[in-house]
Design an enzyme around this catalytic site. Structure first.
Site, PDB file in Angstrom:
ATOM      1  CB  SER A  81       6.732   5.852  10.592  1.00 21.60           C
ATOM      2  OG  SER A  81       7.792   6.416   9.829  1.00 21.60           O
ATOM      3  CG  ASP A  82       6.436   1.321   5.589  1.00 17.34           C
ATOM      4  OD1 ASP A  82       7.603   1.477   5.177  1.00 17.34           O
ATOM      5  OD2 ASP A  82       5.672   0.448   5.117  1.00 17.34           O
ATOM      6  CB  CYS A  83      10.132   4.745   4.296  1.00 23.74           C
ATOM      7  SG  CYS A  83      11.386   3.743   5.132  1.00 23.74           S
TER       8      CYS A  83
END
Length: 782
Positions: A278-280
């Protein structure tokens, strides 16, 4: 199916545990997963079978904990390598920083860009080797890049991180960068590449929306024709080890929880075997921002079951997901298998002597060769936008290149002239070595031959000093060179009259910052106008930027002799001087369109539709532009001749397989590189028959970068096939089973100034697989 997978996992692991581990080089091996004689798949399963559920979940966060009794070292997956290595959690580690990706795309040189990626991964390995020699831990072996989103709107703050607005160019650059990072060793990967942000991500904070909660409404046509091709190429051709899902939702579903994106498209259609990260903060965003799930545990379950294997930053919520019955042990195991497979491929469980990069020393980091490559990237990627004659007289020279032998006094002005940090773009850490500024580059090039003076002139944003400063700087000198543009750093500047104290943010584009307009920020244009109106000194403008800028006044003004885009040059700014003084000819071409600012007033940034008026990118734009996609001038003159089209005898069974051949003649007196572009365009009849602007006005299908000496020419051949005339057949939201079709009819093939027609036959729809275009080049003399 899940029960079957569980039984297979149990059977394989039981077999492994019962085996006697094989020794390596006379050394004992304590565990089956350390047995290098076994296939990676079996070693991974053996390790998973020995882990508790808490240990398994601990490995699914980007900061993975050490598990000492299993000999699993701690590992932080989060390293950036957009244009050089940066560890956000260890900023002290230095590296070489190249131009931003938008500037690399402007080189149109995939082999060169792949070489830069290889240098970046070499430095990453060197830093890892040094760390491993100290404490037997690993770092910097995974990269959250490249960014292969499409630069669809000129205001997007992160456009400079991408390879531009075209799906084909982005695909080719993305594949080259991934292969350069990972290498093609049969046993190991050099550095893991992560293609991001999947998918349809190109908004930060516009129209009242935040990227953290924005829902991108995407049609089938736009998904297949624009937003997805680069990701498909990245995993099917580049074989990227991982893909990052994005902050936004697509058609109502957060991308990290989208089974349509992660399972159907990525794993089923493209057979992607790697891991999804995932993106952060995106896992938390499923519940907290999108309100798609009711709790963090439910959001974590949604993402895991959709196919997100790792969370940047925290997946510990899965413990609650498991307790509540929202996920099963097999869901966690399948994600962990994909995560650990990459760690095995990176060599983390094998003796260093088996890995081909374990001896790379630290002295490669920031080496002279690496900095020289950064400078060469600037020479190849800078784009000469305008270059007018110095007078109306016949035979008068153009403004550029500047004749160093005739210069006695030179003024260098602007906020980017001598500010190292502002040249680096974003996603950078500590540069290894000196960051040469444009002022230093000009001064070093001229040496003692000319007096070079530096003047700020103005700041990027905020109150401008009195224009008289710029006027005085441009009086009684031979040339004034302005370095102006847009900034990606968060600086604060004191400015204003004596009775006014103001703090100005220097950031005008970047992550979290979309632009509200595309004019030069602050008073930068004002000081150039002041110098132009009040002096008769020749003026050259160099743009330092990521997104397009409305420089229409400078383009039209007779007082502005030349405009060059140098993008964010990183540590390569010395290359700018080589271009200004003619050591090499500019050869960069625009990977984006330069719009007029009024485009931002009539087009909503949150509208993801590529085709609706006034259209997006060169493929659908229905309004005039300042500089078109692929524009770029040279110090020589090229002529395209004898464009021909013949059937490709090697492409059996494809009635639309052609070879386009054109001759590129250098009719000037300077050796220079030229980028040959191949576009296909529907004939007026075909375009008119396509309802709702279904077909692009033209679209890039091939390119080649060549070097031609004066008085010589090269023949360039570029292939075409049915898939190059294939476009989406539906307007419906993607997920629709109707996909692509080859659009039969009369098409135009355009190469440079040449154009030829071809007839395309209807064929059975093809699988969407991007194709690497190569050029056959033959050197001929006149």
């Amino acid at each position: 199916m899940i029960k079957l997978c569980g039984l297979i996992l149990f059977a394989v692991c039981f077999d492994l545990i019962s085996r006697q581990p094989q020794a390596l080089g006379g050394m004992s091996v304590r565990s089956p997963w350390q047995d290098v004689s076994l296939p990676i798949e079996r070693r991974v399963l053996a390790l998973v079978s020995n882990m508790t559920v808490e240990e398994k979940i601990s490995q699914l966060s980007s900061s993975s904990a050490a598990i000492d009794h299993l000999d699993i070292p701690a590992f932080n997956w989060w390293t950036e390598c957009l244009h050089g290595m940066w560890m956000p959690w260890d900023n002290a580690k230095a590296a070489t920083f190249f131009p931003q990706p938008i500037g690399l795309a402007a080189t149109w040189d995939t082999e060169f860009v792949g070489g830069i990626a290889s240098i970046i991964s070499e430095e990453m390995r060197a830093i890892n080797n040094e760390q491993y020699s100290k404490d037997k831990t690993y770092r910097g072996l995974n990269c959250f890049g490249p960014n292969i989103n499409i630069f669809r709107d000129p205001r997007w703050g992160r456009g400079s991180e991408t390879y531009g607005e075209d799906p084909h160019l982005t695909s080719r650059m993305g594949v080259a960068f991934v292969k350069g990072l990972q290498s093609e060793d049969p046993a190991y990967i050099k550095v893991g590449a992560t293609c991001k942000h999947f998918a349809a991500y190109s908004l930060e904070n516009s129209d009242g929306y935040s990227r953290l909660s924005f829902n991108a409404s995407v049609s089938q046509r736009d998904a297949v024709d624009t937003y997805l091709p680069a990701f498909e190429a990245c995993v099917t051709e580049g074989h990227a080890q991982s893909v990052m899902c994005s902050y936004n939702a697509v058609n109502g579903v957060p991308t990290c929880a989208s089974r349509d994106l992660l399972q159907k498209h990525l794993r089923q259609d493209w057979t992607f075997p790697g891991m999804v990260v995932s993106d952060c903060g995106s896992v938390e965003g499923v519940s907290q921002n999108h309100k798609f799930a009711k709790s963090l545990a439910e959001g974590a379950a949604d993402t895991l079951k959709a196919g997100t294997d790792m969370s940047c930053a925290d997946y510990s919520y899965l413990k609650d997901s498991l307790k509540e019955g929202l996920v099963g042990h097999i869901d966690i195991d399948m994600a962990l298998i994909r995560v650990l497979t990459q760690r095995f491929k990176l060599g983390m469980f094998d003796p260093p002597e088996l890995q081909p990069w374990s001896s790379i020393p630290m002295d490669v980091v920031g080496s002279q060769h690496h900095v020289e490559v950064a400078e060469e990237a600037v020479r190849r990627g800078s784009v000469l936008l305008k270059n007018k004659k110095t007078s109306i007289h016949h035979g008068a020279p153009k403004t550029l290149p500047l004749d160093a032998s005739k210069l006695k006094k030179v003024s260098v002005l602007g906020p980017f002239a001598h500010s190292p940090e502002m040249l680096l773009g974003n996603y950078y850490g500590t540069p290894a070595g000196h960051v040469t500024t444009p002022f230093e580059a000009v001064k070093a090039y001229l040496g003692d031959k000319a007096e070079v003076s530096l003047h700020l002139g103005t700041r990027v944003t905020g109150y401008a000093p009195i224009s008289e400063d710029a006027i005085n700087a441009c009086r009684e000198v031979d040339v004034c060179i302005f370095f102006v543009g847009s900034s990606m750093i968060k600086t604060h500047e004191q400015a204003g009259p004596a009775d006014m104290y103001t703090m100005w943010s220097g950031t005008t584009e970047g992550e979290g910052f979309d632009r509200s307009h595309i004019k030069l920020p602050g008073s930068q244009e004002e000081i150039i106008k002041a110098a132009a109106v009040n002096t008769d000194t020749p003026i050259v403008v160099v743009l330092v930027h990521g997104g397009p800028l409305d420089v229409s006044w400078m383009h039209k003004s007779d007082r502005i002799g030349a405009i060059m885009s140098a993008w964010y040059p990183g540590q390569g700014a010395a290359g700018i001087a080589d271009l200004l003084f003619g050591k090499v000819s500019p050869s960069g071409k625009l990977p984006i369109t330069f719009y007029y600012n009024n485009y931002t007033e009539i087009q909503s940034m949150s509208n993801m539709d590529m085709r609706s008026w006034p259209g997006r990118t060169y493929r659908y734009l229905q309004e005039p532009e300042i500089y078109p996609f692929s524009h770029g001038l040279s110090y020589t003159a090229f002529e395209y001749r004898s464009l021909g089209l013949r059937k490709d005898a090697n492409a059996l069974g494809d009635p639309n397989a052609f070879i386009a051949r054109v001759e590129v003649h250098n009719t000037g007196d300077v050796e220079a590189a030229e980028v040959v572009h191949l576009f296909v365009a529907p004939s007026p009849v075909l375009l008119g028959a396509a309802a709702g602007n279904a077909l692009p006005q033209k679209t890039l299908k091939g390119f080649a970068r060549i070097v031609v000496k004066p008085g010589q020419h090269q023949a360039v051949e570029l292939p075409l096939a049915s898939k190059d005339f294939q476009f989406a057949s539906s307007e419906h939201a993607f997920g629709d089973s109707r996909g692509l079709q080859v659009v039969a009819g009369d098409w135009l093939v355009q190469v440079g100034s040449e154009e030829i027609s071809c007839s395309v036959s209807a064929v059975k729809p093809l699988q969407v697989i991007s194709r690497l275009v190569t050029a056959t080049q033959r050197l001929n003399s006149n």
